[in-house]
Write a protein that holds these residues in place. Structure first.
Motif, short mmCIF file in Angstrom:
data_model
loop_
_atom_site.label_atom_id
_atom_site.label_comp_id
_atom_site.label_asym_id
_atom_site.label_seq_id
_atom_site.Cartn_x
_atom_site.Cartn_y
_atom_site.Cartn_z
N ARG A 79 0.79 -1.63 0.03
CA ARG A 79 -0.13 0.23 0.12
C ARG A 79 0.86 1.52 0.37
NH1 ARG A 79 -3.53 -3.55 2.52
NH2 ARG A 79 -2.61 -2.87 4.52
N ARG A 80 1.77 1.58 0.66
CA ARG A 80 2.76 2.63 0.46
C ARG A 80 3.88 2.60 -0.62
NH1 ARG A 80 5.42 -0.13 5.54
NH2 ARG A 80 4.38 0.67 6.98
N VAL A 81 3.78 1.21 -1.21
CA VAL A 81 4.21 1.66 -2.62
C VAL A 81 3.66 1.70 -3.37
CG1 VAL A 81 5.29 0.10 -4.79
CG2 VAL A 81 5.98 -0.26 -1.89
N MET A 82 2.52 1.73 -3.61
CA MET A 82 1.14 2.11 -4.17
C MET A 82 1.10 3.24 -4.39
SD MET A 82 1.08 -1.00 -6.41
CE MET A 82 -0.16 -0.44 -7.53
N GLN A 83 0.87 3.69 -2.90
CA GLN A 83 0.86 5.57 -3.07
C GLN A 83 1.53 6.34 -3.13
OE1 GLN A 83 -2.23 6.35 -1.27
NE2 GLN A 83 -1.38 8.84 -1.84
#
Length: 145
Positions: free
Chosen positions: A49-53
């Motif tokens: 989720r952090r990477v995708m954000q």
């Protein structure tokens, strides 16, 4: 084997994971949850989720909330460059600096070294802009099916 344990580790640690994630999104052609992507790239959903954000902030992926939510590509794979991905995830990696007083010579050295590293990173990004996700997928035998 985790993608973090393979080969050369140059650039932001999230770069390889981000590229793998975008390839899976391109291959699927649909919305994938962070858990589904994490499973494909052997990572944790929270980390994903952090990477995708970071990728969403860079307008590479689109996120959709809710039960049927997840991530999808904002544009075709042949229009997403590795340079864009690198820039997106490297912007996310800001380490706190440790302030150590090593004198005037060390300060000058740090300034010059920083200039060199900024130039090297820019050259890396320029080189990576030559390759799209579609190019990478075409190089991988698994995706030629």
């Amino acid at each position: 084997m985790s993608t973090a344990n393979r080969g050369v580790n140059i650039g932001p640690p999230r770069f390889k994971i981000a590229v793998h994630s975008i390839v899976w999104l391109a291959k699927s052609g649909s919305i994938l949850s962070s858990a589904m992507i994490a499973d494909q790239v052997d990572s944790h959903a929270t980390f994903m989720r952090r990477v995708m954000q970071a990728l969403a902030v860079a307008d590479i992926v689109e996120s959709k909330g809710g039960r049927e939510g997840g991530y999808s590509l904002r544009k075709p794979a042949d229009q997403i460059t590795l340079g864009e991905i690198y820039s997106a995830v490297s912007a996310e990696q800001v380490e706190p600096e440790v302030d150590v007083d090593c004198g005037v010579a060390a300060e000058q050295l740090d300034v010059e070294l920083e200039k060199i590293l900024i130039e090297a990173e820019q050259q890396t990004i320029d080189y990576l802009r030559k390759f799209t996700i579609a190019d990478v997928m075409n190089r991988v035998e698994f995706f030629m099916i």
